[in-house]
Design a protein around this motif. Structure first.
Motif, PDB file in Angstrom:
ATOM      1  N   UNK A 138       0.829  -1.209   0.000  1.00 18.17           N
ATOM      2  CA  UNK A 138       0.000   0.000   0.000  1.00 18.17           C
ATOM      3  C   UNK A 138       0.866   1.264   0.000  1.00 18.17           C
ATOM      4  N   UNK A 139       0.584   2.151  -0.927  1.00 12.99           N
ATOM      5  CA  UNK A 139       1.343   3.402  -1.010  1.00 12.99           C
ATOM      6  C   UNK A 139       0.419   4.614  -1.055  1.00 12.99           C
ATOM      7  N   UNK A 140      -0.773   4.466  -0.494  1.00 14.27           N
ATOM      8  CA  UNK A 140      -1.763   5.538  -0.542  1.00 14.27           C
ATOM      9  C   UNK A 140      -1.236   6.814   0.104  1.00 14.27           C
ATOM     10  N   UNK A 141      -0.455   6.670   1.172  1.00 14.95           N
ATOM     11  CA  UNK A 141       0.108   7.828   1.864  1.00 14.95           C
ATOM     12  C   UNK A 141       1.601   8.010   1.583  1.00 14.95           C
ATOM     13  N   UNK A 142       2.118   7.285   0.594  1.00 16.10           N
ATOM     14  CA  UNK A 142       3.537   7.391   0.304  1.00 16.10           C
ATOM     15  C   UNK A 142       4.420   6.569   1.210  1.00 16.10           C
ATOM     16  N   UNK A 143       3.823   5.610   1.925  1.00 13.56           N
ATOM     17  CA  UNK A 143       4.591   4.830   2.895  1.00 13.56           C
ATOM     18  C   UNK A 143       5.581   3.869   2.263  1.00 13.56           C
ATOM     19  N   UNK A 144       5.418   3.573   0.976  1.00 16.49           N
ATOM     20  CA  UNK A 144       6.401   2.716   0.302  1.00 16.49           C
ATOM     21  C   UNK A 144       7.261   3.500  -0.691  1.00 16.49           C
ATOM     22  N   UNK A 145       7.121   4.824  -0.686  1.00 13.42           N
ATOM     23  CA  UNK A 145       7.985   5.664  -1.513  1.00 13.42           C
ATOM     24  C   UNK A 145       9.213   6.023  -0.686  1.00 13.42           C
ATOM     25  N   UNK A 146      10.228   5.183  -0.770  1.00 14.49           N
ATOM     26  CA  UNK A 146      11.446   5.390   0.016  1.00 14.49           C
ATOM     27  C   UNK A 146      12.110   6.697  -0.427  1.00 14.49           C
ATOM     28  N   UNK A 147      12.483   7.550   0.518  1.00 13.31           N
ATOM     29  CA  UNK A 147      13.119   8.820   0.149  1.00 13.31           C
ATOM     30  C   UNK A 147      14.326   8.602  -0.764  1.00 13.31           C
TER      31      UNK A 147
END
Length: 211
Positions: A138-147
């Motif tokens: 799940x990336x709805x809040x950007x939680x899997x978009x690693x900086x």
């Protein structure tokens, strides 16, 4: 060692036995009789996991998505998400099982050399031996978009919809849902040696023993 699910808690005693308490409507606190020689524990939202010395892992509690139906073989680490589970093999590969409605058990191809894992509500994290982080689900809040450019990571943690990384220099990086301020790292936070993620908050243990 301690582990916390949504409404239940686990404790690993020094003799290798496990204690559980809290909500038990789905059997998440029903420790299997005779369970011993446990070396690692983990808790999902309504399920529990245990690694035993020289024995297959065990799971109990909610199994609606087979999250406690553990694949064969041996693991050196386990983690529980909402309705999915992660296992880290000794050779550095990750196995995931349970609910995959958000892609949380679809481990990306080529993820090897992993030394730590973490599971959020519907996302998963892996820390590689080179200090980089891989995330999926799940990336709805950007939680899997690693900086971009995140390296030098020593430890990882996952909240419900946010992610945390502890760098080897004792600083913390956070990303994902921030409606409650859970990814706003306090200014000047350094000297951190451990991190944890809750549903909507984050914790850091400093080297001086303060939190």
């Amino acid at each position: 060692a301690l582990a916390a699910g949504e409404y239940h808690s686990l404790a690993l005693k020094s003799d290798g036995t496990v204690l559980a308490w809290g909500k038990n409507d789905l059997g998440q606190s029903n420790v299997p009789p005779g369970l011993a020689s446990v070396v690692v524990i983990a808790a999902g939202w309504a399920h529990s996991l245990a690694l035993r010395c020289k024995s297959p892992a065990l799971g109990w509690g909610l199994n609606s998505f087979d999250q406690v139906t553990i694949p064969g073989g041996y693991f050196k680490a386990i983690e529980g998400g909402a309705a999915h589970s992660l296992g880290l093999r000794y050779q550095g590969t990750v196995v995931a099982w349970g609910d995959n409605s958000l892609g949380q058990t679809s481990v990306p191809p080529g993820v090897t050399g992993v030394k730590a894992i973490a599971a959020g509500f519907g996302h998963s994290l892996a820390l590689k031996s080179d200090g980089t982080v891989v995330a999926w689900g799940d990336n709805f809040y950007g939680q899997t978009t690693v900086p971009p450019g995140l390296t030098g990571v020593a430890a990882i943690a996952a909240g419900e919809c946010h992610s945390l990384a502890l760098k080897s220099d004792g600083t913390v990086i956070a990303w994902g849902r921030n409606f409650e301020g859970q990814t706003i790292v306090p200014p000047g936070l350094t000297g951190v040696k451990a991190i944890a993620g809750g549903a909507y908050h984050s914790l850091a243990l400093k080297g001086d023993g303060t939190v």
